[in-house]
Design a protein around this motif. Sequence first.
Motif, PDB file in Angstrom:
ATOM      1  N   LEU A 181       0.813  -1.213   0.000  1.00 54.00           N
ATOM      2  CA  LEU A 181       0.000   0.000   0.000  1.00 54.00           C
ATOM      3  C   LEU A 181       0.850   1.267   0.000  1.00 54.00           C
ATOM      4  O   LEU A 181       0.468   2.274  -0.609  1.00 54.00           O
ATOM      5  N   SER A 182       1.997   1.237   0.680  1.00 53.11           N
ATOM      6  CA  SER A 182       2.843   2.436   0.712  1.00 53.11           C
ATOM      7  C   SER A 182       3.314   2.808  -0.688  1.00 53.11           C
ATOM      8  O   SER A 182       3.469   3.992  -1.010  1.00 53.11           O
ATOM      9  N   ARG A 183       3.515   1.805  -1.540  1.00 52.66           N
ATOM     10  CA  ARG A 183       3.929   2.085  -2.916  1.00 52.66           C
ATOM     11  C   ARG A 183       2.834   2.839  -3.657  1.00 52.66           C
ATOM     12  O   ARG A 183       3.099   3.818  -4.358  1.00 52.66           O
ATOM     13  N   TRP A 184       1.598   2.372  -3.497  1.00 52.20           N
ATOM     14  CA  TRP A 184       0.498   3.035  -4.187  1.00 52.20           C
ATOM     15  C   TRP A 184       0.247   4.428  -3.636  1.00 52.20           C
ATOM     16  O   TRP A 184      -0.106   5.351  -4.376  1.00 52.20           O
ATOM     17  N   ASP A 185       0.429   4.605  -2.334  1.00 46.28           N
ATOM     18  CA  ASP A 185       0.294   5.946  -1.766  1.00 46.28           C
ATOM     19  C   ASP A 185       1.322   6.893  -2.381  1.00 46.28           C
ATOM     20  O   ASP A 185       0.986   8.027  -2.784  1.00 46.28           O
ATOM     21  N   ARG A 186       2.568   6.457  -2.474  1.00 49.28           N
ATOM     22  CA  ARG A 186       3.618   7.316  -3.033  1.00 49.28           C
ATOM     23  C   ARG A 186       3.354   7.604  -4.511  1.00 49.28           C
ATOM     24  O   ARG A 186       3.480   8.753  -4.954  1.00 49.28           O
ATOM     25  N   LEU A 187       2.981   6.558  -5.254  1.00 50.19           N
ATOM     26  CA  LEU A 187       2.732   6.738  -6.682  1.00 50.19           C
ATOM     27  C   LEU A 187       1.534   7.652  -6.910  1.00 50.19           C
ATOM     28  O   LEU A 187       1.549   8.504  -7.811  1.00 50.19           O
ATOM     29  N   ASN A 188       0.502   7.510  -6.103  1.00 47.61           N
ATOM     30  CA  ASN A 188      -0.661   8.398  -6.219  1.00 47.61           C
ATOM     31  C   ASN A 188      -0.286   9.833  -5.872  1.00 47.61           C
ATOM     32  O   ASN A 188      -0.814  10.784  -6.468  1.00 47.61           O
ATOM     33  N   GLY A 189       0.627  10.008  -4.919  1.00 45.26           N
ATOM     34  CA  GLY A 189       1.103  11.351  -4.602  1.00 45.26           C
ATOM     35  C   GLY A 189       1.869  11.966  -5.756  1.00 45.26           C
ATOM     36  O   GLY A 189       1.729  13.154  -6.068  1.00 45.26           O
ATOM     37  N   VAL A 190       2.688  11.144  -6.427  1.00 46.40           N
ATOM     38  CA  VAL A 190       3.422  11.608  -7.606  1.00 46.40           C
ATOM     39  C   VAL A 190       2.444  12.043  -8.695  1.00 46.40           C
ATOM     40  O   VAL A 190       2.573  13.125  -9.293  1.00 46.40           O
ATOM     41  N   ARG A 191       1.453  11.212  -8.951  1.00 41.77           N
ATOM     42  CA  ARG A 191       0.478  11.524 -10.004  1.00 41.77           C
ATOM     43  C   ARG A 191      -0.357  12.749  -9.656  1.00 41.77           C
ATOM     44  O   ARG A 191      -0.717  13.531 -10.538  1.00 41.77           O
ATOM     45  N   ARG A 192      -0.645  12.927  -8.383  1.00 38.73           N
ATOM     46  CA  ARG A 192      -1.400  14.119  -7.978  1.00 38.73           C
ATOM     47  C   ARG A 192      -0.602  15.382  -8.288  1.00 38.73           C
ATOM     48  O   ARG A 192      -1.162  16.372  -8.806  1.00 38.73           O
ATOM     49  N   ALA A 193       0.696  15.359  -7.983  1.00 39.23           N
ATOM     50  CA  ALA A 193       1.537  16.530  -8.271  1.00 39.23           C
ATOM     51  C   ALA A 193       1.596  16.793  -9.774  1.00 39.23           C
ATOM     52  O   ALA A 193       1.564  17.957 -10.208  1.00 39.23           O
ATOM     53  N   MET A 194       1.666  15.745 -10.578  1.00 37.64           N
ATOM     54  CA  MET A 194       1.721  15.914 -12.029  1.00 37.64           C
ATOM     55  C   MET A 194       0.416  16.502 -12.557  1.00 37.64           C
ATOM     56  O   MET A 194       0.420  17.392 -13.420  1.00 37.64           O
ATOM     57  N   ARG A 195      -0.714  16.015 -12.017  1.00 39.42           N
ATOM     58  CA  ARG A 195      -2.009  16.566 -12.453  1.00 39.42           C
ATOM     59  C   ARG A 195      -2.135  18.030 -12.052  1.00 39.42           C
ATOM     60  O   ARG A 195      -2.667  18.855 -12.807  1.00 39.42           O
ATOM     61  N   ASP A 196      -1.664  18.362 -10.854  1.00 36.23           N
ATOM     62  CA  ASP A 196      -1.711  19.761 -10.405  1.00 36.23           C
ATOM     63  C   ASP A 196      -0.882  20.663 -11.319  1.00 36.23           C
ATOM     64  O   ASP A 196      -1.151  21.868 -11.424  1.00 36.23           O
ATOM     65  N   ALA A 197       0.115  20.074 -11.991  1.00 33.18           N
ATOM     66  CA  ALA A 197       0.963  20.828 -12.916  1.00 33.18           C
ATOM     67  C   ALA A 197       0.419  20.792 -14.345  1.00 33.18           C
ATOM     68  O   ALA A 197       1.085  21.267 -15.275  1.00 33.18           O
ATOM     69  N   GLY A 198      -0.776  20.215 -14.522  1.00 39.48           N
ATOM     70  CA  GLY A 198      -1.403  20.179 -15.844  1.00 39.48           C
ATOM     71  C   GLY A 198      -0.968  19.012 -16.698  1.00 39.48           C
ATOM     72  O   GLY A 198      -1.227  18.994 -17.909  1.00 39.48           O
ATOM     73  N   LEU A 199      -0.326  18.017 -16.085  1.00 40.32           N
ATOM     74  CA  LEU A 199       0.125  16.837 -16.825  1.00 40.32           C
ATOM     75  C   LEU A 199      -0.765  15.642 -16.475  1.00 40.32           C
ATOM     76  O   LEU A 199      -1.317  15.565 -15.384  1.00 40.32           O
ATOM     77  N   ASN A 200      -0.884  14.682 -17.403  1.00 42.83           N
ATOM     78  CA  ASN A 200      -1.734  13.527 -17.145  1.00 42.83           C
ATOM     79  C   ASN A 200      -0.933  12.355 -16.589  1.00 42.83           C
ATOM     80  O   ASN A 200       0.296  12.397 -16.500  1.00 42.83           O
ATOM     81  N   ASP A 201      -1.639  11.291 -16.230  1.00 41.52           N
ATOM     82  CA  ASP A 201      -0.988  10.139 -15.610  1.00 41.52           C
ATOM     83  C   ASP A 201      -0.009   9.438 -16.544  1.00 41.52           C
ATOM     84  O   ASP A 201       0.895   8.721 -16.089  1.00 41.52           O
ATOM     85  N   ASP A 202      -0.162   9.634 -17.838  1.00 45.29           N
ATOM     86  CA  ASP A 202       0.759   9.007 -18.792  1.00 45.29           C
ATOM     87  C   ASP A 202       2.162   9.587 -18.692  1.00 45.29           C
ATOM     88  O   ASP A 202       3.119   9.010 -19.232  1.00 45.29           O
ATOM     89  N   SER A 203       2.289  10.711 -18.025  1.00 47.81           N
ATOM     90  CA  SER A 203       3.608  11.338 -17.882  1.00 47.81           C
ATOM     91  C   SER A 203       4.444  10.640 -16.802  1.00 47.81           C
ATOM     92  O   SER A 203       5.605  10.993 -16.594  1.00 47.81           O
TER      93      SER A 203
END
Length: 337
Positions: free
Chosen positions: A193-215
Amino acid sequence: MTEHVTLKDVAAHAGVSRTTASYVVTGEGRVSQKTRDRVNASMKELGYVYNRGAASLRTQRSSTIGVVVTNIASPFFGELLVGLEDELRAAGFLSLVVATGDDPVRQEQLITELREHQIAGLAVVPASGSPRELLDTIRVSGVPHVFMTRYLEGESVPYVGPDDLEGGRLAAQHLLGHGCRSLAYLGGRDVVLSRWDRLNGVRRAMRDAGLNDDSVRDFPGDASGESGLKAGESLLAAGPLPDGVICHSDSVAFGFYRALRLHGIPTDSVKVIGYDDIRGAALFEPTLTSMATHPEELGRAAGRKLLAALGATDQAALHVIETYVPELVVRGSCGCH
């Protein structure tokens, strides 16, 4: 022979009562330092060893804490154990440490064996994919417990660990500030679960920057250096390097750099952030930027929570999650130095 020496023998040798000798052994009662030294000297000369198991049967109190981790060889868990054991030892408890190899079946067997040793409490890093039955078994036993660094989704359990969602977000945010627009996340097993939490945090920051999950490209594996090497090989085979790489552990980052060197790729070709900030991170070349989870302090916090549970009458009041935001420690691998 040592096994025939009794506390009565020690008392007679030291010229004190058996009760006084018992106070010295258990640390209870009021005994002068001079008498304490005399009794200890007699114990050493006679080869007396205190039988804590027998004492536990007499008093119905154990001074042993069962500690369950996934991998004793991990630098992270090594530092965690230092903090946990220091806290428990200061309170008069001995740690009995076992490793599950991240196997839920082995974990169940080991916890059963620890309970057979009449442990006073239990500190657990749950194995990947641990079932709900793990928690049911511990609760039914009535043994005070705390989970460390990993939690069970949807369960209210005494827990101490890093805020991995925020840790992942902060790591990605830092790389975005360096101009990164494509990232890869390396290491960590899919069921953790800690892996998914970290990865979801990474993706959240990317979305906040206007980038999608494919980045964000994803390369799961273990949290070891070998896994980092393998994930690095897979990343290199998949095409051009991303702008930045976030690793599930510092060991994974070390393995990734090994992959770069094996392929003759300059280490400054990509910005890298590790996780946990183990002691070797500052000694690596390039020095590794990392999300510091302060494992030794996490161990101390887990020890305090477990000690509180041992003295509590309302166990339900202790079923709270205690998380700490990881600290970004900036060094050379992200391009700052």
